[in-house]
Each structure stands twice: as C-alpha cells, then as structure tokens.
Design a protein around this motif. Sequence first.
Motif, short mmCIF file in Angstrom:
data_model
loop_
_atom_site.label_atom_id
_atom_site.label_comp_id
_atom_site.label_asym_id
_atom_site.label_seq_id
_atom_site.Cartn_x
_atom_site.Cartn_y
_atom_site.Cartn_z
N ASN A 161 0.84 -1.19 0.00
CA ASN A 161 0.00 0.00 0.00
C ASN A 161 0.87 1.24 0.00
OD1 ASN A 161 -0.52 0.55 3.41
ND2 ASN A 161 0.24 -1.41 2.71
N ASN A 172 -5.41 2.60 3.30
CA ASN A 172 -6.84 2.62 3.01
C ASN A 172 -7.69 2.15 4.19
OD1 ASN A 172 -6.48 3.73 0.53
ND2 ASN A 172 -6.91 1.88 -0.64
N GLN A 218 -7.58 5.11 -3.59
CA GLN A 218 -8.09 6.24 -2.81
C GLN A 218 -7.74 7.56 -3.50
OE1 GLN A 218 -7.26 8.57 1.46
NE2 GLN A 218 -6.73 6.40 1.31
N ILE A 225 -12.74 5.95 -1.56
CA ILE A 225 -11.98 4.71 -1.69
C ILE A 225 -12.88 3.67 -2.35
CG2 ILE A 225 -10.62 2.94 -0.51
CD1 ILE A 225 -11.60 6.07 1.37
#
Length: 420
Positions: free
Chosen positions: A279, A316, A332, A354
């Motif tokens: 991420n 997220n 996002q 998101i």
Amino acid sequence: MLHASRQALPPVRLLCLAIAATTSSLANAAFIEDSSASLTATNIYLNRDFRQFDGQNKREEWGQGLWLDMKSGYTEGTVGFGLDAMGLLGIKLDSDKKRAGTDLLPVQDDGGTPDEFSRLSATAKVKISATELRYGSHVPELPVVKASDSRLLPQVFEGGLLTSSELQGLTFTGGRLDKVIDRASTNSEKMLLNSKNRRFAGGVEADHLDLAGLDYQFAKGITGRYYFADLDDIYNQHFFGLLTSHQLGTGTLNSDVRYIVSRDSGAANAGKVDNQAFNAMLSYGLGSHKFGLGFQKMGGDTGYAYIDGSDPFLVNFVQINDFANADERSWQARYDYNFASVGVPGLTFMTRYIRGDDAQIAGSDDRGGEWERDIEFKYVVQNGPLKDLYVRVRNASFRSDFARDADENRIIVGYTLPIW
C-alpha cells in the motif's frame, strides 16, 4: 458482567513503589521539575445507520471521555528512574439497549451500558543515555501495533517497550506486550486476532506480542522503516516502509510506501495466515490545497492480519472500512483544504473516496466490491481562553457487496488543559 479493573498489574505496582521510595530518598529535583501533567477532555456523539431492516439497524451513543496524563522527570545520575501515571474515565451522556455498540461505552450482559467506566495505571521508566525502558501501560503507534484512539478512551496495551536513539538518525524499538484493555473496556485481556468479514477463525487468543524495529533517516526527507512482530502462535509479520518529503516546484511532494508480509506461526486453531499487503500514498501540497492518491493490494491466500480492536497500519484503513480482504485491490483519492488562505485560520476540510474490487468473500468462491466516501470539517480555536479547543464533524458512507452498508456521523469536541 462488566468488572472494573482500576489498578495496574502487580509487578508494575511493586516496581513503582520501589522507584517512589528511591526517588524520595534521593530528593531529586529533576524528578519533580521535569514532570508534567495534562487533562484531555473528549466529547463524542456517534451515529451509525446500517441501512437495513432486520436486526439492530442503528447504533447511536454520546459520551464524555477524560484522560489525566502525568509524567515525571528522571532522577539524576547515569541511570535515571521515573514514573508516569494515567487515569481514564468515560461517562455516559446518552445510550440505550437498542442503540448500544458504538464502542464509546462498554456493553454489559443485559445489553445496557454503565453510567461510567474508568481505569488507573502506572508506567515505570528507566533511562540510560538515549535509551529508555518503559514497563506498564502504553498507547503505541507502531507499524505492527497501533492502538485505536478514535473513541472516548484509547486502547491501552500492557507490557515492556524499549526505545534507543544512541546512533544519529537511527531509532530502535523493541519489547513484549502481553495484555490489552480495549477502548470500551476496563478489563486487561489477552490479545485476539481480528476476524472482520470472517477472514479468520473467531476468538483466537495470543499470550503476547513480541516486536522489534528500526527507523533510519537516510537523508533529509527520506526515512526507512523495518519492523518485525510475532503474535504468539498466531502470526509473524515483517513491515517495510519508506517515507519521503521533498519540495517540488512551489509545493511539497510526500510519499508513504508500505509492504507487509504476514504468515501463520503455529496455532492450529488460528487457521491459515498468508498475506502480502502493498500500500502506498502519494500526496502533493500546494498552498492551502493538498491532493492525494492511494493504492492498496492484498496478495496471498488470506486477508490482512492484525490485533482485534487496534488500527491496521494500512493507507486505506479509513473511518469505517479497511479494504483488507483476501485479494482485494483498492484505490483512494483525497483532497484537503485549509481555510486560512481565505481568512478563517483554524478551519480545515478533508474528503476522500476509496473503491475496492476483486475481494474474496469468505466462505464462498464469489468476489465482491465496496466503496467508502468520507467528509470532515475541523475547527481549532486560535486564541482566547479556549485556545486549542477543537470541533470535528465527520460523515461517512460505506457500501459493499458482502458486508453491511452503513452511513455514519460523528461530532467530536476536544480540549487538552496543561496542569503543570
């Protein structure tokens, strides 16, 4: 039945008494002169509507939280001793059996909530040079264990943590945590594996969490992070992170990249843990505007593993959802604005959207998608007798193919009063 636990662990009490006796005999001025105390008051109204017609379709409560935080200085000498104390009190302002369960207040066996709940704990600390050992209560903010602080009282972990910054630019953190007090509880309990959306077997407990990690600043604006954690007989986890911040044109470009590998570590009743979570968040601030783009991808056979009640360290993870189901991929888009540029200092705005897809639905071969939209206004009083008092208004909408839809509103008023 709710049982109030208002005292620290016996070993902590004994250690604290020993330190208190030592410091009183030394009559050490620094122990007192370097001490501080503050009282934080947090008032929260939370309303979550699950948009359904069966079961409990609404959770709505209002409460007041008080956090008295006292920190001592250290005794003089090569080895310095100190003692911190923390008093937490939650007060019910409005609740009902039909609307309970927001995690603002504990839920009793009869479905009701108590008028108040409280905790009292102490933390003994020892310091040598730039190395500090703390044993007692902690509210950690680490990649492998991040205490949740989004309700009246924070989640509190108990155990020992050591931090050391002996080398310039390098910080080591390590220790063992063996109990947790959740944010709407007074009881010290074993740590549980989170099983959101039935990702893992429910009710799996661990005796302790061992962790160790390094934060190293390679250069101005570039910091690397590595952490390892082992949740006893459930999973071990490796975290790799990179934080950057640089001027780009007339603005600032920031990046936050994270890669976490989680594997099961032996407990037959925990089920399989096999996850690789990539991420990243990229943001650009220009004047009063800030634009952000985030991406999150779950690899492996399972969803992301973390301690129940804590905040997963994912970009997220937002107001309602974490977008961390097996194989899920999510994006996002975020925008922040500071109203100081138009003559309203202290007022800020945030919105984000998101969307996740390709999530493996537990217990079936089906795939699903979900989305969340968050909006927040925050105002901080800039001067006068109420300087630094803040008001936050938060709204979120969440929709999913496999989890309960929800609309949520929160109103938060907070203030920290320095006592000395």
